[in-house]
Design a protein around this motif. Structure first.
Motif, mmCIF file in Angstrom:
data_model
loop_
_atom_site.group_PDB
_atom_site.id
_atom_site.type_symbol
_atom_site.label_atom_id
_atom_site.label_comp_id
_atom_site.label_asym_id
_atom_site.label_seq_id
_atom_site.Cartn_x
_atom_site.Cartn_y
_atom_site.Cartn_z
ATOM 1 N N ASP A 298 -44.744 5.598 30.682
ATOM 2 C CA ASP A 298 -44.632 4.351 31.446
ATOM 3 C C ASP A 298 -45.084 4.531 32.892
ATOM 4 O O ASP A 298 -45.796 3.684 33.438
ATOM 5 C CB ASP A 298 -43.186 3.845 31.405
ATOM 6 N N GLU A 299 -44.684 5.620 33.539
ATOM 7 C CA GLU A 299 -45.088 5.834 34.937
ATOM 8 C C GLU A 299 -46.601 5.898 35.067
ATOM 9 O O GLU A 299 -47.192 5.301 35.967
ATOM 10 C CB GLU A 299 -44.465 7.124 35.476
ATOM 11 N N GLN A 300 -47.229 6.619 34.142
ATOM 12 C CA GLN A 300 -48.681 6.752 34.203
ATOM 13 C C GLN A 300 -49.366 5.419 33.937
ATOM 14 O O GLN A 300 -50.324 5.047 34.633
ATOM 15 C CB GLN A 300 -49.143 7.805 33.190
ATOM 16 N N GLU A 301 -48.877 4.665 32.965
ATOM 17 C CA GLU A 301 -49.472 3.359 32.675
ATOM 18 C C GLU A 301 -49.363 2.427 33.874
ATOM 19 O O GLU A 301 -50.341 1.760 34.249
ATOM 20 C CB GLU A 301 -48.797 2.716 31.466
ATOM 21 N N GLN A 302 -48.189 2.384 34.492
ATOM 22 C CA GLN A 302 -48.003 1.484 35.633
ATOM 23 C C GLN A 302 -48.877 1.896 36.814
ATOM 24 O O GLN A 302 -49.437 1.048 37.518
ATOM 25 C CB GLN A 302 -46.527 1.449 36.034
ATOM 26 N N LEU A 305 -52.449 0.841 35.991
ATOM 27 C CA LEU A 305 -52.632 -0.600 36.152
ATOM 28 C C LEU A 305 -52.711 -0.997 37.622
ATOM 29 O O LEU A 305 -53.564 -1.810 38.015
ATOM 30 C CB LEU A 305 -51.492 -1.354 35.463
ATOM 31 N N LYS A 306 -51.840 -0.429 38.445
ATOM 32 C CA LYS A 306 -51.867 -0.738 39.884
ATOM 33 C C LYS A 306 -53.188 -0.292 40.503
ATOM 34 O O LYS A 306 -53.748 -0.985 41.357
ATOM 35 C CB LYS A 306 -50.680 -0.072 40.573
ATOM 36 N N TRP A 307 -53.650 0.876 40.079
ATOM 37 C CA TRP A 307 -54.934 1.366 40.604
ATOM 38 C C TRP A 307 -56.076 0.435 40.185
ATOM 39 O O TRP A 307 -56.929 0.083 41.014
ATOM 40 C CB TRP A 307 -55.173 2.782 40.096
ATOM 41 N N LEU A 308 -56.096 0.030 38.927
ATOM 42 C CA LEU A 308 -57.148 -0.874 38.467
ATOM 43 C C LEU A 308 -57.158 -2.178 39.271
ATOM 44 O O LEU A 308 -58.216 -2.693 39.640
ATOM 45 C CB LEU A 308 -56.952 -1.187 36.981
ATOM 46 N N ILE A 309 -55.971 -2.691 39.556
ATOM 47 C CA ILE A 309 -55.863 -3.985 40.246
ATOM 48 C C ILE A 309 -56.173 -3.863 41.729
ATOM 49 O O ILE A 309 -56.893 -4.685 42.303
ATOM 50 C CB ILE A 309 -54.456 -4.574 40.048
ATOM 51 N N LEU A 344 -54.258 -2.823 24.475
ATOM 52 C CA LEU A 344 -54.453 -4.236 24.750
ATOM 53 C C LEU A 344 -53.872 -4.630 26.108
ATOM 54 O O LEU A 344 -54.437 -5.472 26.815
ATOM 55 C CB LEU A 344 -53.827 -5.076 23.632
ATOM 56 N N ARG A 345 -52.752 -4.012 26.503
ATOM 57 C CA ARG A 345 -52.188 -4.302 27.830
ATOM 58 C C ARG A 345 -53.190 -3.943 28.933
ATOM 59 O O ARG A 345 -53.357 -4.686 29.904
ATOM 60 C CB ARG A 345 -50.878 -3.542 28.043
#
Length: 463
Positions: A298-302, A305-309, A344-345
């Motif tokens: 979860d930490e890595q995914e979040q 995602l923050k980096w992508l955004i 998909l997320r």
């Protein structure tokens, strides 16, 4: 002083610092490794930078060179010594009248200008069988690195980094007969793999970034994990931490220049001007439970995602050792195909946020290709992938081919439309590596055979 027994390996390199890995040995209980350097063209060497080597680190360490100038070539010499006096320290060794090894290496710091064109070598899966302590025909796998060196020597723009995206070693090369579980044997395999002449030459001069895949532990880890594998995992990850993660950005460097040797995670970020790489750990933090199946914790995914955004990078490379897409007809549960909800997320975030120029980079499948993902109802959405594998294949394993993948079905369906993909290159079914040239208008991907000859070139337009 003696020549390093492994290395030097140039790791994470920025505009003003470089991390260099090396291994010594020990004639007694006290040994030190050192590096001195100078700008190319200068005559005076810097004072030696030394570290004390420890047996629990397999006599390896990383020396950080700081205060470097951007876009500058430096010469350096590296070696190790085991002084006669047991009272020596890092400080007193600096004062000894040392005779450095004659071999001189070169490294180049990163350019400071944001818009400078950059180039990278990408590849994965270098098979090396070691049986009873003897490598079997190691020159066959090292031949590809001779080809890479030829490309590096002729590259314009120069190669900024090499990214090895998994299976740099095969601990389970004889998995049924004699898998490596003993720590001593695992370390020997790393030393052997990283001291072949052509890969050694490459890594001594070009910043090299690595991330693990399953064969750094065992095939399809952790799907086949048993209660007897805890020792295997501990030994495998200890060796990985020393030989692959130690010189990566996963280790933090404080503003005061202190190198933090503790390791909280294996994933990391590399920034080169307006080009950034998020190197994921898609292997050690998997959750195979049916109610929360995930390939990234979860930490890595979040964080991803923050980096992508929020990252202002013009081009965003996401490294994942296993394929993000296309999907395989043989779904063995190991790639992103088997973690469809989490994939998909990521895709929905990229689409809903309108994020441009995202390219997934992976290996694993023993075949190379480029592919484009698009959306049935959103013409502004596009994501590309570059797959580069293998550096060297086992004679016992097949190469991937186009017919191994699914192209007539959507990758995913939502209420807002379908995700579809298509190959944008032929599938390379031989030993190879990729050169990525990031320019103003496109990312040019050239696949090369093991001797460095170009096989095909694909342009991925940037928006």
């Amino acid at each position: 002083m003696f020549t390093p027994t492994v290395g030097p390996i140039v790791g994470h390199t920025t505009t003003d610092h470089a991390r260099i890995f090396l291994r010594g040995d020990h004639d007694n209980n006290l040994a030190f490794a050192g590096i001195r350097y100078r700008r190319q063209g200068d005559t005076a060497w810097s004072k030696g930078h030394f570290v004390q080597l420890k047996a629990y680190r397999d006599m390896t360490d990383v020396i950080v060179l700081q205060g470097l100038q951007p876009d500058t070539t430096y010469e350096y010499q590296a070696g190790w010594l085991s002084p006669l006096s047991p009272t020596h320290t890092v400080e007193t060794v600096q004062e000894l009248p040392l005779q450095w090894p004659r071999k001189t290496y070169h490294l180049r710091t990163q350019p400071h200008e944001t818009s400078t064109p950059r180039a990278y070598i990408v590849g994965s899966c270098r098979y090396l069988r070691i049986t009873r302590g003897v490598p079997l025909l190691p020159g066959l796998g090292d031949r590809t690195f001779a080809g890479i060196n030829r490309v590096v020597e002729q590259a314009d723009p120069p190669i900024n980094a090499v990214l090895m995206t998994g299976d740099q070693v095969y601990l389970d090369d004889l998995n049924v007969i004699a898998p490596d579980r003993n720590y001593k044997n695992i370390l020997f395999k790393y030393r052997t793999a990283f001291t072949q002449p052509h890969i050694r030459k490459l890594m001594s001069s070009v910043p090299t970034y690595m991330i693990l895949d399953d064969h750094e532990i065992e095939d399809n880890w952790p799907a086949y994990k048993t209660g007897n594998d805890e020792v295997l995992y501990a030994n495998a990850m200890s060796a990985y931490s020393l030989y692959q993660a130690s010189h990566s950005p996963a280790h933090e460097l404080s503003s005061a220049g202190t190198f933090n040797k503790s390791l909280k995670r294996y994933w990391y970020l590399v920034a080169h001007g307006d080009i950034e790489w998020f190197v994921t750990d898609s292997r050690t933090q998997r959750n195979l439970a049916a109610d929360d199946r995930r390939i990234l914790d979860d930490e890595q995914e979040q964080t991803l995602l923050k980096w992508l955004i929020h990252s202002p990078a013009r081009v965003k490379f996401v490294v994942t050792s296993v394929m993000f897409f296309p999907d395989s007809k043989r779904n063995d549960g190991d790639a992103w195909q088997a973690f469809a909800k989490q994939r998909l997320r990521l895709l929905e975030t990229i689409r809903n946020q309108g994020i441009k120029n995202v390219i997934f980079v992976s290996g694993d499948v023993h075949g190379s290709m480029t592919s484009r993902l698009y959306h049935s109802q959103d013409p502004d959405f596009e994501v590309n992938t570059v797959v580069s594998s293998p550096f060297y294949n086992s004679k016992l394993l097949p190469f991937a081919k186009a017919s191994d993948f699914i192209f007539d079905l959507p990758l995913a369906r939502t209420e807002h439309g379908e995700y579809h993909y298509a190959l944008t290159s032929p599938v390379v079914s031989q030993d190879n590596f990729a050169r990525l040239h990031v320019a103003a208008q496109s990312v040019q991907v050239t696949f090369h055979d093991r001797d460095g000859h170009p096989l095909q070139t694909v342009d991925i337009p940037l928006r």
